[in-house]
Design a protein around this motif. Structure first.
Motif, PDB file in Angstrom:
ATOM      1  N   GLU A 237       0.811  -1.210   0.000  1.00  0.00           N
ATOM      2  CA  GLU A 237       0.000   0.000   0.000  1.00  0.00           C
ATOM      3  C   GLU A 237       0.854   1.274   0.000  1.00  0.00           C
ATOM      4  O   GLU A 237       0.354   2.367  -0.279  1.00  0.00           O
ATOM      5  N   PHE A 238       2.166   1.126   0.319  1.00  0.00           N
ATOM      6  CA  PHE A 238       3.057   2.287   0.336  1.00  0.00           C
ATOM      7  C   PHE A 238       3.899   2.407  -0.943  1.00  0.00           C
ATOM      8  O   PHE A 238       4.819   3.213  -0.999  1.00  0.00           O
ATOM      9  N   HIS A 239       3.574   1.630  -1.961  1.00  0.00           N
ATOM     10  CA  HIS A 239       4.395   1.624  -3.162  1.00  0.00           C
ATOM     11  C   HIS A 239       4.340   2.932  -3.961  1.00  0.00           C
ATOM     12  O   HIS A 239       5.238   3.196  -4.759  1.00  0.00           O
ATOM     13  N   GLN A 240       3.315   3.722  -3.759  1.00  0.00           N
ATOM     14  CA  GLN A 240       3.226   5.013  -4.447  1.00  0.00           C
ATOM     15  C   GLN A 240       3.563   6.152  -3.491  1.00  0.00           C
ATOM     16  O   GLN A 240       2.985   7.244  -3.562  1.00  0.00           O
ATOM     17  N   TYR A 241       4.509   5.904  -2.622  1.00  0.00           N
ATOM     18  CA  TYR A 241       4.872   6.894  -1.601  1.00  0.00           C
ATOM     19  C   TYR A 241       5.394   8.187  -2.206  1.00  0.00           C
ATOM     20  O   TYR A 241       5.306   9.266  -1.591  1.00  0.00           O
ATOM     21  N   LYS A 242       5.961   8.119  -3.402  1.00  0.00           N
ATOM     22  CA  LYS A 242       6.542   9.323  -4.005  1.00  0.00           C
ATOM     23  C   LYS A 242       5.471  10.385  -4.285  1.00  0.00           C
ATOM     24  O   LYS A 242       5.765  11.584  -4.307  1.00  0.00           O
ATOM     25  N   GLU A 243       4.236   9.947  -4.487  1.00  0.00           N
ATOM     26  CA  GLU A 243       3.155  10.919  -4.685  1.00  0.00           C
ATOM     27  C   GLU A 243       2.939  11.720  -3.408  1.00  0.00           C
ATOM     28  O   GLU A 243       2.730  12.944  -3.451  1.00  0.00           O
ATOM     29  N   ILE A 244       2.986  11.026  -2.254  1.00  0.00           N
ATOM     30  CA  ILE A 244       2.831  11.722  -0.974  1.00  0.00           C
ATOM     31  C   ILE A 244       4.000  12.675  -0.755  1.00  0.00           C
ATOM     32  O   ILE A 244       3.816  13.816  -0.312  1.00  0.00           O
ATOM     33  N   GLU A 245       5.197  12.210  -1.068  1.00  0.00           N
ATOM     34  CA  GLU A 245       6.373  13.064  -0.913  1.00  0.00           C
ATOM     35  C   GLU A 245       6.229  14.348  -1.735  1.00  0.00           C
ATOM     36  O   GLU A 245       6.536  15.444  -1.256  1.00  0.00           O
ATOM     37  N   LYS A 246       5.757  14.196  -2.960  1.00  0.00           N
ATOM     38  CA  LYS A 246       5.649  15.340  -3.860  1.00  0.00           C
ATOM     39  C   LYS A 246       4.562  16.309  -3.415  1.00  0.00           C
ATOM     40  O   LYS A 246       4.779  17.531  -3.381  1.00  0.00           O
ATOM     41  N   ARG A 247       3.410  15.784  -3.039  1.00  0.00           N
ATOM     42  CA  ARG A 247       2.270  16.647  -2.721  1.00  0.00           C
ATOM     43  C   ARG A 247       2.322  17.215  -1.305  1.00  0.00           C
ATOM     44  O   ARG A 247       1.796  18.296  -1.048  1.00  0.00           O
ATOM     45  N   ALA A 248       2.940  16.463  -0.364  1.00  0.00           N
ATOM     46  CA  ALA A 248       2.956  16.913   1.030  1.00  0.00           C
ATOM     47  C   ALA A 248       4.327  17.410   1.496  1.00  0.00           C
ATOM     48  O   ALA A 248       4.469  17.812   2.650  1.00  0.00           O
TER      49      ALA A 248
END
Length: 319
Positions: A237-248
């Motif tokens: 479930e954390f495989h798209q963590y880079k989206e969180i990094e970018k947006r937050a």
């Protein structure tokens, strides 16, 4: 330095880490204890007359017997337990209640005395025992196997975290995990701040990366504390963590597979949440409002490692 004996939870963790083959210094580091404390515990409470193994239930029983023998003879009356009963109603543990009473200058009631009071109440038909947390479940043995989880390029290992994160020297560094329910795909995501123990909980309709990212970004934006880094396990479930990094604007770090003690704050918080959402509970009907109610309960519960201050108080101290 004043010596403090291990808690019951720490004894179970000690036993689990020994079975995984960790050395005493490694166990001491995982538990945040001095290695001498671990040596003393193993030496004093192992079953030397049988096979030399360390068994947490036996060790805990020996401790209670020693404490009973060394009691100072202070007599407690029913009136001394009025506030104890109130705090048990808030699902505080006997140790938290004892520490809170001592911190605020009330008559000292040890956590062992509170346990004995609860068992006497149960024998008399009372229901105070239902306020206690669930006992630790037996863990199944883990066998060596190839671990294919978390095979992501460019992810940061937990060993790369800056020293202030490791030492809990500043706020803004969090641990994340998901807690699943029974029979449905619904679950929750939890975020715990390492320095204050402050907890955030979000409801997820499923464990997909899209749902996880959406809920996590919402929690980050509404957080009363800054969020600079997040440490996760290797769940898909954390495989798209880079989206969180970018947006937050945060940095993600990942623990070593099967090294749950590397995310000890989150593991402990999830155990506390299970008091309200047991493992056999379906989370389909759980709402975000209920998640926030559990947040408030746990953020207002005193913690031993903070001198029995609450995460809410710790948050305000840093404000």
């Amino acid at each position: 330095m004043k010596y403090k004996q291990l808690t019951e939870n720490e004894r179970y963790m000690l036993s689990a880490l020994r079975k995984q083959g960790l050395s005493v210094p490694q166990i001491a580091n995982a538990l945040g204890r001095h290695r001498t404390t671990i040596w003393r515990e193993v030496k004093r409470n192992s079953c030397w007359s049988i096979d030399g193994a360390y068994r947490p239930p036996i060790a805990q029983r020996r401790i209670r017997v020693r404490r009973r023998k060394s009691r100072s003879g202070i007599k407690l009356t029913e009136s001394d337990f009025i506030l104890v009963r109130v705090l048990l109603g808030y699902e505080w543990s006997p140790e938290q209640i004892s520490g809170f009473l001592k911190r605020h200058g009330h008559k000292c009631v040890s956590h062992e005395s509170i346990y004995q009071y609860i068992w006497r109440d149960k024998a008399a038909g009372g229901e105070l025992w239902q306020c206690l947390r669930q006992s630790l479940k037996r863990r199944r043995k883990r066998y060596k196997a190839y671990d294919s989880r978390g095979r992501l390029a460019d992810k940061r290992h937990i060993s790369e975290r800056p020293k202030p994160v490791e030492d809990r020297q500043e706020i803004g560094h969090w641990e994340i995990d998901t807690v699943i329910g029974h029979g449905t795909k619904d679950c929750i995501v939890t975020l715990v701040e390492r320095a204050t123990g402050y907890l955030l909980i979000g409801k997820l309709p499923d464990r997909t990366t899209a749902s996880l990212n959406k809920a996590t970004i919402r929690l980050i934006k509404n957080s009363p504390l800054p969020i600079k880094t997040i440490t996760a396990d290797n769940g898909t479930e954390f495989h798209q963590y880079k989206e969180i990094e970018k947006r937050a604007k945060v940095l993600f770090y990942f623990a070593t597979p099967h090294h749950s003690w590397e995310r000890g704050s989150n593991e402990n918080a999830n155990g506390l949440i299970r008091q309200y959402l047991p493992k056999r509970t379906s989370m389909k009907e759980v709402t975000q409002q209920q998640c926030e109610a559990i947040e408030r309960r746990l953020n207002s519960r005193p913690r031993k490692r903070f001198g029995f201050k609450t995460p809410w108080e710790m948050k305000n101290d840093y404000a």
